[in-house]
Design a protein around this motif. Structure first.
Motif, PDB file in Angstrom:
ATOM      1  N   LEU A   1       0.232  -2.428  -6.792  1.00 17.51           N
ATOM      2  CA  LEU A   1       0.346  -1.452  -5.711  1.00 17.51           C
ATOM      3  C   LEU A   1      -1.031  -0.885  -5.385  1.00 17.51           C
ATOM      4  O   LEU A   1      -1.766  -0.451  -6.277  1.00 17.51           O
ATOM      5  N   THR A   2      -1.386  -0.893  -4.110  1.00 19.81           N
ATOM      6  CA  THR A   2      -2.657  -0.316  -3.674  1.00 19.81           C
ATOM      7  C   THR A   2      -2.432   1.148  -3.325  1.00 19.81           C
ATOM      8  O   THR A   2      -1.684   1.468  -2.398  1.00 19.81           O
ATOM      9  N   LEU A   3      -3.075   2.039  -4.069  1.00 15.45           N
ATOM     10  CA  LEU A   3      -2.903   3.480  -3.869  1.00 15.45           C
ATOM     11  C   LEU A   3      -4.019   4.033  -3.003  1.00 15.45           C
ATOM     12  O   LEU A   3      -5.198   3.758  -3.237  1.00 15.45           O
TER      13      LEU A   3
ATOM     14  N   LEU B   1      -5.160   7.760  -2.065  1.00 18.80           N
ATOM     15  CA  LEU B   1      -4.911   9.153  -2.415  1.00 18.80           C
ATOM     16  C   LEU B   1      -5.648  10.100  -1.476  1.00 18.80           C
ATOM     17  O   LEU B   1      -6.751   9.804  -1.013  1.00 18.80           O
TER      18      LEU B   1
ATOM     19  N   ARG C   1       0.827  -1.195   0.000  1.00 19.69           N
ATOM     20  CA  ARG C   1       0.000   0.000   0.000  1.00 19.69           C
ATOM     21  C   ARG C   1       0.870   1.256   0.000  1.00 19.69           C
ATOM     22  O   ARG C   1       1.872   1.320   0.708  1.00 19.69           O
ATOM     23  N   LEU C   2       0.474   2.234  -0.800  1.00 25.42           N
ATOM     24  CA  LEU C   2       1.181   3.514  -0.834  1.00 25.42           C
ATOM     25  C   LEU C   2       0.178   4.633  -0.585  1.00 25.42           C
ATOM     26  O   LEU C   2      -0.781   4.800  -1.341  1.00 25.42           O
ATOM     27  N   ARG C   3       0.396   5.382   0.493  1.00 24.24           N
ATOM     28  CA  ARG C   3      -0.471   6.511   0.826  1.00 24.24           C
ATOM     29  C   ARG C   3       0.155   7.777   0.256  1.00 24.24           C
ATOM     30  O   ARG C   3       1.108   8.306   0.804  1.00 24.24           O
ATOM     31  N   LEU C   4      -0.399   8.225  -0.865  1.00 23.07           N
ATOM     32  CA  LEU C   4       0.139   9.360  -1.615  1.00 23.07           C
ATOM     33  C   LEU C   4      -0.836  10.529  -1.524  1.00 23.07           C
ATOM     34  O   LEU C   4      -2.023  10.380  -1.804  1.00 23.07           O
TER      35      LEU C   4
ATOM     36  N   LEU D   1      -1.978   8.835 -12.857  1.00 20.86           N
ATOM     37  CA  LEU D   1      -2.479   7.529 -12.440  1.00 20.86           C
ATOM     38  C   LEU D   1      -2.307   6.437 -13.504  1.00 20.86           C
ATOM     39  O   LEU D   1      -1.895   5.320 -13.168  1.00 20.86           O
TER      40      LEU D   1
ATOM     41  N   LEU E   1       1.317   5.291 -13.595  1.00 18.37           N
ATOM     42  CA  LEU E   1       1.668   4.735 -12.295  1.00 18.37           C
ATOM     43  C   LEU E   1       1.072   3.344 -12.121  1.00 18.37           C
ATOM     44  O   LEU E   1       1.733   2.412 -11.646  1.00 18.37           O
ATOM     45  N   ARG E   2      -0.196   3.186 -12.517  1.00 22.08           N
ATOM     46  CA  ARG E   2      -0.849   1.889 -12.405  1.00 22.08           C
ATOM     47  C   ARG E   2      -0.202   0.869 -13.349  1.00 22.08           C
ATOM     48  O   ARG E   2      -0.130  -0.316 -13.035  1.00 22.08           O
TER      49      ARG E   2
ATOM     50  N   LEU F   1       9.587   6.036  -8.386  1.00 24.09           N
ATOM     51  CA  LEU F   1       8.334   6.764  -8.586  1.00 24.09           C
ATOM     52  C   LEU F   1       8.613   8.195  -9.015  1.00 24.09           C
ATOM     53  O   LEU F   1       7.982   8.709  -9.953  1.00 24.09           O
TER      54      LEU F   1
END
Length: 315
Positions: free
Chosen positions: A125-127, A129, A97-100, A115, A118-119, A298
């Motif tokens: 990867l679980t985003l 936002l 998980r990435l908290r952006l 997006l 990135l996807r 990234l």
């Protein structure tokens, strides 16, 4: 308390409730039933001999001692993630998980652009936002509530890594038919300070606009709570403002031009070749994050796919 009674899963539950201020939503995030999550937190509180949360029918609040426990829980969880990164051989790659997050004046306009690539680069990867103001985003980043933030540089980088991505110019947003429409050139000197509309205090774009126009912190008499309100104030004929390029492009920019009532015009380069007013957008993350290599990857991707009309960051 024996360490065997403390689990990382319990700490994840506690941090989730602290961030969401809601047991139900925390249970959804942690993929567990609410009764199970509540029972585990109660068990942890009994083992610690203290209450982490004030529970009412309307809201959940952290107790003073609970705030200290949650802060340390975030440190423990980050170190656990570091251990897992070393163990699975990913070498700091982006997984899980990435908290952006991004500042309010950037997120709605940049996220749709970044997006897709990135996807494609990290399909598993679980985003998560979110948006906010610079100060609050940096606080959440330092506390471990966010993993990376997109904002305008420079910022205080103690304990952080800040990677510049691109230069975003400001355009002049003015009512259709404004006197500056007929001007063959456009510079900041052409602006009437009494016409300048600004965001309210706390927005970095407000400070950037004031600095670009050479005005004091008290410059500009009319303020807006958000960028879209600011745009509609221009459409209503209340004045002019500096608008980030990305906020004028795509569906958001076209829709919010309010039926042709707002025109956008770029500033001319100065006589000495200096760039027109704008801001440097960067990606910021904690220097201690075990996924440093992945976050640098990234940043490199975001640099490669910089939106049309933006430019490279000059040294």
């Amino acid at each position: 308390m024996n360490l065997s009674a403390l689990s990382l899963r319990d700490l994840e539950y506690v941090v989730a409730v602290a961030e969401l201020r809601h047991f139900g939503r925390a249970a959804e995030r942690c993929a567990v039933s609410q009764p199970s999550l509540s029972a585990q937190i109660r068990k942890l509180e009994e083992a610690l001999g203290l209450s982490l949360f004030e529970r009412t029918s309307r809201k959940v609040l952290l107790t003073p001692r609970g705030e200290a426990i949650v802060a340390q829980a975030r440190v423990v969880l980050e170190e656990a993630r570091r251990l897992l990164a070393l163990a699975d051989g990913s070498g700091g790659a982006l997984t899980g998980r990435l908290r952006l997050a991004a500042i309010h004046t950037l997120g709605p306009y940049l996220f749709p652009h970044i997006l897709p690539p990135l996807r494609e680069a990290w399909p598993d990867l679980t985003l998560i936002l979110s948006e906010g103001r610079t100060d609050s985003l940096l606080e959440e980043l330092r506390d471990g509530r966010l993993d990376a933030v997109l904002l305008a540089l420079p910022v205080e980088t103690d304990g952080l890594v800040a990677e510049p991505l691109f230069f975003e110019p400001f355009l002049l947003a003015h009512p259709a038919g404004h006197r500056l429409c007929s001007s063959p050139t456009l510079s900041l000197n052409d602006l009437d300070p009494s016409e300048l509309l600004l965001l309210e205090e706390g927005h970095c774009l407000r400070d950037q606009a004031l600095a670009a126009c050479g005005l004091s912190a008290r410059g500009g008499g009319v303020h807006a709570t958000g960028l879209e309100t600011l745009r509609h104030m221009v459409a209503a004929g209340a004045g002019c403002t500096l608008m980030p390029l990305l906020a004028t492009q795509g569906e958001a920019g076209r829709t919010a031009s309010v039926g042709g009532l707002v025109d956008y015009r770029p500033f001319d380069a100065s006589s000495n070749g200096a760039r027109p007013p704008g801001r440097v957008i960067g990606l910021v993350w904690r220097a201690s994050d075990p996924r440093d290599r992945g976050l640098r990857d990234l940043a490199a991707l975001l640099h490669r796919v910089m939106p049309a009309g933006t430019g490279p960051v000059l040294s």
